[in-house]
Design a protein around this motif. Structure first.
Motif, PDB file in Angstrom:
ATOM      1  N   GLU A  47      -1.008   8.587  -9.601  1.00  0.00           N
ATOM      2  CA  GLU A  47      -0.096   8.141  -8.552  1.00  0.00           C
ATOM      3  C   GLU A  47      -0.363   6.667  -8.240  1.00  0.00           C
ATOM      4  O   GLU A  47      -1.529   6.258  -8.133  1.00  0.00           O
ATOM      5  CB  GLU A  47      -0.292   8.953  -7.269  1.00  0.00           C
ATOM      6  CG  GLU A  47      -0.039  10.422  -7.424  1.00  0.00           C
ATOM      7  CD  GLU A  47      -0.487  11.218  -6.214  1.00  0.00           C
ATOM      8  OE1 GLU A  47       0.236  12.162  -5.847  1.00  0.00           O
ATOM      9  OE2 GLU A  47      -1.556  10.919  -5.646  1.00  0.00           O
ATOM     10  N   ASN A  60      -4.353   6.251  -8.877  1.00  0.00           N
ATOM     11  CA  ASN A  60      -5.443   7.188  -8.615  1.00  0.00           C
ATOM     12  C   ASN A  60      -5.608   8.191  -9.761  1.00  0.00           C
ATOM     13  O   ASN A  60      -4.886   8.134 -10.760  1.00  0.00           O
ATOM     14  CB  ASN A  60      -5.258   7.889  -7.261  1.00  0.00           C
ATOM     15  CG  ASN A  60      -4.048   8.803  -7.207  1.00  0.00           C
ATOM     16  OD1 ASN A  60      -3.482   9.193  -8.223  1.00  0.00           O
ATOM     17  ND2 ASN A  60      -3.634   9.152  -5.998  1.00  0.00           N
ATOM     18  N   TYR A  97       0.865  -1.179   0.000  1.00  0.00           N
ATOM     19  CA  TYR A  97       0.000   0.000   0.000  1.00  0.00           C
ATOM     20  C   TYR A  97       0.901   1.228   0.000  1.00  0.00           C
ATOM     21  O   TYR A  97       1.686   1.434   0.919  1.00  0.00           O
ATOM     22  CB  TYR A  97      -0.925  -0.024   1.213  1.00  0.00           C
ATOM     23  CG  TYR A  97      -1.839  -1.228   1.204  1.00  0.00           C
ATOM     24  CD1 TYR A  97      -3.013  -1.217   0.463  1.00  0.00           C
ATOM     25  CD2 TYR A  97      -1.519  -2.384   1.913  1.00  0.00           C
ATOM     26  CE1 TYR A  97      -3.850  -2.326   0.429  1.00  0.00           C
ATOM     27  CE2 TYR A  97      -2.353  -3.494   1.889  1.00  0.00           C
ATOM     28  CZ  TYR A  97      -3.512  -3.454   1.149  1.00  0.00           C
ATOM     29  OH  TYR A  97      -4.337  -4.549   1.125  1.00  0.00           O
ATOM     30  N   LYS A  98       0.810   2.042  -1.041  1.00  0.00           N
ATOM     31  CA  LYS A  98       1.735   3.157  -1.248  1.00  0.00           C
ATOM     32  C   LYS A  98       1.186   4.517  -0.827  1.00  0.00           C
ATOM     33  O   LYS A  98       1.918   5.357  -0.352  1.00  0.00           O
ATOM     34  CB  LYS A  98       2.128   3.239  -2.734  1.00  0.00           C
ATOM     35  CG  LYS A  98       2.654   1.953  -3.328  1.00  0.00           C
ATOM     36  CD  LYS A  98       4.016   1.649  -2.835  1.00  0.00           C
ATOM     37  CE  LYS A  98       4.620   0.477  -3.616  1.00  0.00           C
ATOM     38  NZ  LYS A  98       5.939   0.157  -3.150  1.00  0.00           N
ATOM     39  N   LYS A  99      -0.109   4.746  -1.062  1.00  0.00           N
ATOM     40  CA  LYS A  99      -0.734   6.038  -0.750  1.00  0.00           C
ATOM     41  C   LYS A  99      -2.160   5.803  -0.286  1.00  0.00           C
ATOM     42  O   LYS A  99      -2.770   4.797  -0.610  1.00  0.00           O
ATOM     43  CB  LYS A  99      -0.782   6.939  -1.995  1.00  0.00           C
ATOM     44  CG  LYS A  99       0.534   7.536  -2.411  1.00  0.00           C
ATOM     45  CD  LYS A  99       0.278   8.597  -3.468  1.00  0.00           C
ATOM     46  CE  LYS A  99       1.413   9.554  -3.587  1.00  0.00           C
ATOM     47  NZ  LYS A  99       1.689  10.383  -2.459  1.00  0.00           N
ATOM     48  N   GLU A 100      -2.681   6.780   0.433  1.00  0.00           N
ATOM     49  CA  GLU A 100      -4.070   6.692   0.875  1.00  0.00           C
ATOM     50  C   GLU A 100      -5.022   6.867  -0.306  1.00  0.00           C
ATOM     51  O   GLU A 100      -4.717   7.554  -1.274  1.00  0.00           O
ATOM     52  CB  GLU A 100      -4.383   7.803   1.882  1.00  0.00           C
ATOM     53  CG  GLU A 100      -3.815   7.581   3.252  1.00  0.00           C
ATOM     54  CD  GLU A 100      -4.277   8.658   4.204  1.00  0.00           C
ATOM     55  OE1 GLU A 100      -5.131   8.350   5.058  1.00  0.00           O
ATOM     56  OE2 GLU A 100      -3.779   9.786   4.075  1.00  0.00           O
ATOM     57  N   VAL A 101      -6.187   6.241  -0.170  1.00  0.00           N
ATOM     58  CA  VAL A 101      -7.271   6.420  -1.133  1.00  0.00           C
ATOM     59  C   VAL A 101      -8.460   6.967  -0.355  1.00  0.00           C
ATOM     60  O   VAL A 101      -8.771   6.499   0.741  1.00  0.00           O
ATOM     61  CB  VAL A 101      -7.637   5.079  -1.812  1.00  0.00           C
ATOM     62  CG1 VAL A 101      -8.853   5.254  -2.710  1.00  0.00           C
ATOM     63  CG2 VAL A 101      -6.453   4.539  -2.607  1.00  0.00           C
ATOM     64  N   VAL A 136      -1.035   3.815  -5.979  1.00  0.00           N
ATOM     65  CA  VAL A 136      -1.524   3.720  -4.599  1.00  0.00           C
ATOM     66  C   VAL A 136      -1.418   2.314  -4.037  1.00  0.00           C
ATOM     67  O   VAL A 136      -1.284   2.130  -2.835  1.00  0.00           O
ATOM     68  CB  VAL A 136      -2.961   4.277  -4.449  1.00  0.00           C
ATOM     69  CG1 VAL A 136      -2.989   5.760  -4.774  1.00  0.00           C
ATOM     70  CG2 VAL A 136      -3.957   3.533  -5.314  1.00  0.00           C
TER      71      VAL A 136
END
Length: 137
Positions: A89, A85, A53-57, A91
Motif C-alpha cells: 500500500e 508498506n 501522507y496517505k496511510k498510517e505507518v 503510505v
C-alpha cells in the motif's frame, strides 16, 4: 529512468510512526543521489519538498522507498519518492526538487551531464558500485 530502492523497518517508541520520522526516511533514501552528485563534482541540495501522507505507518512495519529521477532542468532536478508498506500500500508520496551547486562557491551550477544521462537509463543507481567500476577502468 534511474532509481534507488531502500528497505527499512519503521522504528518508534510508540505504536504510530509520526510524519517527521517518515520525512527522515525519505531523506535517508536520497543518500545515493547526494553521493552521486558529489562524485560528479557538484552538491545537490533540497530546495522544495511536497509530501502527501496517505496511510498510517506503525512500529515494525516493513517499508520500501522507491526514489525515481523524474525530470531535469538547467540547475535542478526532481525526484519522485514513494513509501510502500509490507501490504504493497502507498503510505507516502513525495516530490523533491534539488538544485546543483558548486561545493566551494555555494552558487548554482548546471546539472552535470552524468546526472542528465540517468534520465535515459533504466537502472538502479548505486554510486559506490559506479565509483568502483570507474576506478577499475
Amino acid at each position: 529512468m534511474a532509481y534507488t530502492e531502500m528497505k527499512i523497518v519503521a522504528e518508534t517508541g510508540k505504536a504510530h510512526v509520526n510524519n517527521v520520522a517518515l520525512f527522515g526516511y525519505l531523506d535517508q533514501a536520497r543518500q545515493e543521489w547526494y553521493h552521486y552528485s558529489i562524485m560528479n563534482g557538484v552538491e545537490s541540495v533540497v530546495v522544495h519538498v511536497g509530501v502527501s501522507y496517505k496511510k498510517e505507518v506503525f512500529n515494525q512495519n516493513k517499508l520500501s522507498i522507491l526514489t525515481t529521477l523524474e525530470r531535469i532542468g538547467n540547475t535542478s532536478y526532481t525526484l519522485k519518492q514513494d513509501i510502500v508498506n509490507h501490504l504493497e500500500e502507498l503510505v507516502v508520496s513525495a516530490e523533491v526538487v534539488l538544485t546543483t551547486i558548486n561545493r566551494q562557491t555555494r552558487m548554482k551550477v548546471p546539472v552535470p551531464e552524468a546526472i542528465r544521462k540517468l534520465l535515459e537509463k533504466d537502472m538502479i543507481l548505486n554510486a559506490s558500485r559506479i565509483k568502483e567500476n570507474n576506478q577499475a577502468k
